[in-house]
Write a protein that holds these residues in place. Sequence first.
Motif, PDB file in Angstrom:
ATOM      1  N   GLN A 129       0.830  -1.207   0.000  1.00 23.39           N
ATOM      2  CA  GLN A 129       0.000   0.000   0.000  1.00 23.39           C
ATOM      3  C   GLN A 129       0.868   1.261   0.000  1.00 23.39           C
ATOM      4  N   MET A 130       1.990   1.242   0.741  1.00 27.01           N
ATOM      5  CA  MET A 130       2.896   2.405   0.732  1.00 27.01           C
ATOM      6  C   MET A 130       3.500   2.581  -0.659  1.00 27.01           C
ATOM      7  N   ALA A 131       3.915   1.472  -1.287  1.00 26.46           N
ATOM      8  CA  ALA A 131       4.499   1.540  -2.628  1.00 26.46           C
ATOM      9  C   ALA A 131       3.481   2.079  -3.630  1.00 26.46           C
ATOM     10  N   ALA A 132       2.252   1.578  -3.544  1.00 24.82           N
ATOM     11  CA  ALA A 132       1.200   2.050  -4.455  1.00 24.82           C
ATOM     12  C   ALA A 132       0.933   3.534  -4.229  1.00 24.82           C
ATOM     13  N   GLY A 133       0.925   3.953  -2.968  1.00 23.96           N
ATOM     14  CA  GLY A 133       0.707   5.371  -2.650  1.00 23.96           C
ATOM     15  C   GLY A 133       1.784   6.254  -3.249  1.00 23.96           C
ATOM     16  N   TYR A 134       3.043   5.830  -3.113  1.00 29.12           N
ATOM     17  CA  TYR A 134       4.142   6.601  -3.704  1.00 29.12           C
ATOM     18  C   TYR A 134       4.041   6.641  -5.223  1.00 29.12           C
ATOM     19  N   LEU A 135       3.754   5.498  -5.850  1.00 32.37           N
ATOM     20  CA  LEU A 135       3.709   5.482  -7.307  1.00 32.37           C
ATOM     21  C   LEU A 135       2.575   6.367  -7.825  1.00 32.37           C
ATOM     22  N   ARG A 136       1.415   6.318  -7.170  1.00 38.56           N
ATOM     23  CA  ARG A 136       0.308   7.199  -7.562  1.00 38.56           C
ATOM     24  C   ARG A 136       0.715   8.663  -7.419  1.00 38.56           C
ATOM     25  N   ALA A 137       1.362   8.992  -6.292  1.00 40.95           N
ATOM     26  CA  ALA A 137       1.720  10.388  -6.018  1.00 40.95           C
ATOM     27  C   ALA A 137       2.821  10.893  -6.952  1.00 40.95           C
ATOM     28  N   LEU A 138       3.802  10.048  -7.252  1.00 39.31           N
ATOM     29  CA  LEU A 138       4.976  10.494  -8.014  1.00 39.31           C
ATOM     30  C   LEU A 138       4.809  10.355  -9.527  1.00 39.31           C
ATOM     31  N   GLU A 185      12.839   3.464   2.084  1.00 38.32           N
ATOM     32  CA  GLU A 185      13.393   2.484   1.135  1.00 38.32           C
ATOM     33  C   GLU A 185      12.400   2.243   0.004  1.00 38.32           C
ATOM     34  N   ILE A 186      11.114   2.141   0.339  1.00 36.61           N
ATOM     35  CA  ILE A 186      10.077   1.960  -0.680  1.00 36.61           C
ATOM     36  C   ILE A 186      10.063   3.155  -1.626  1.00 36.61           C
ATOM     37  N   LYS A 187      10.154   4.365  -1.066  1.00 36.74           N
ATOM     38  CA  LYS A 187      10.148   5.568  -1.907  1.00 36.74           C
ATOM     39  C   LYS A 187      11.312   5.541  -2.895  1.00 36.74           C
ATOM     40  N   ALA A 188      12.506   5.203  -2.422  1.00 38.43           N
ATOM     41  CA  ALA A 188      13.688   5.152  -3.298  1.00 38.43           C
ATOM     42  C   ALA A 188      13.491   4.125  -4.414  1.00 38.43           C
ATOM     43  N   ARG A 189      12.928   2.977  -4.075  1.00 43.03           N
ATOM     44  CA  ARG A 189      12.705   1.935  -5.088  1.00 43.03           C
ATOM     45  C   ARG A 189      11.642   2.363  -6.096  1.00 43.03           C
ATOM     46  N   VAL A 190      10.587   3.042  -5.623  1.00 45.58           N
ATOM     47  CA  VAL A 190       9.540   3.516  -6.527  1.00 45.58           C
ATOM     48  C   VAL A 190      10.107   4.583  -7.467  1.00 45.58           C
ATOM     49  N   ALA A 216      13.174   4.831  -8.507  1.00 45.07           N
ATOM     50  CA  ALA A 216      13.994   4.113  -9.495  1.00 45.07           C
ATOM     51  C   ALA A 216      13.108   3.428 -10.523  1.00 45.07           C
ATOM     52  N   LEU A 217      12.009   2.834 -10.074  1.00 46.78           N
ATOM     53  CA  LEU A 217      11.070   2.150 -10.976  1.00 46.78           C
ATOM     54  C   LEU A 217      10.480   3.131 -11.984  1.00 46.78           C
ATOM     55  N   ILE A 218      10.113   4.327 -11.522  1.00 44.74           N
ATOM     56  CA  ILE A 218       9.552   5.348 -12.423  1.00 44.74           C
ATOM     57  C   ILE A 218      10.563   5.674 -13.529  1.00 44.74           C
ATOM     58  N   GLY A 219      11.835   5.805 -13.142  1.00 48.06           N
ATOM     59  CA  GLY A 219      12.889   6.063 -14.122  1.00 48.06           C
ATOM     60  C   GLY A 219      13.016   4.919 -15.123  1.00 48.06           C
ATOM     61  N   GLU A 220      12.953   3.674 -14.626  1.00 46.17           N
ATOM     62  CA  GLU A 220      13.084   2.500 -15.496  1.00 46.17           C
ATOM     63  C   GLU A 220      11.901   2.378 -16.455  1.00 46.17           C
ATOM     64  N   LEU A 221      10.730   2.798 -15.996  1.00 45.11           N
ATOM     65  CA  LEU A 221       9.535   2.721 -16.847  1.00 45.11           C
ATOM     66  C   LEU A 221       9.506   3.842 -17.878  1.00 45.11           C
ATOM     67  N   GLY A 222      10.358   4.860 -17.681  1.00 40.76           N
ATOM     68  CA  GLY A 222      10.407   5.976 -18.624  1.00 40.76           C
ATOM     69  C   GLY A 222       9.194   6.870 -18.554  1.00 40.76           C
ATOM     70  N   VAL A 223       8.584   7.002 -17.380  1.00 41.21           N
ATOM     71  CA  VAL A 223       7.396   7.827 -17.231  1.00 41.21           C
ATOM     72  C   VAL A 223       7.628   9.024 -16.302  1.00 41.21           C
TER      73      VAL A 223
END
Length: 136
Positions: free
Chosen positions: A21-30, A121-126, A128-135
Amino acid sequence: MTDTRRPTVLFVCVHNAGRSQMAAGYLRALAGDRVEVLSAGSEPGDALNPVAVEVMAEEGIDIAGYTPAILTTEAVRESDVVITMGCGDTCPIFPGKRYEDWELTDPAGRPAEEVRPIRDEIKARVEALIGELGVA
């Protein structure tokens, strides 16, 4: 021709009450509407971890309105990226999907001062994931 379809990311943990849920929250927000965000649990809890809700609110992200959901084969099938967090082998595997396992401490039963580093740690990984997805 460019693919304008939004990637779908599914975060999975056992209870779908903390880490996912924290990861999903960060990805939605960022990432905003540039990514479709799903989260689920192999054995979903009854409610979100209140400490997870608290430490995310400190970051200005409200996850209080979300409820733990059961992991379905359909959710995995429609996702481009599946990120597991301690759910072991309970996640169905489909060819052509990107799978990652994020080894993160379970925040269940821990006080806020122990959950904040997990959140960070979740925020840092999210990020990085955003960068990898190119979005970004």
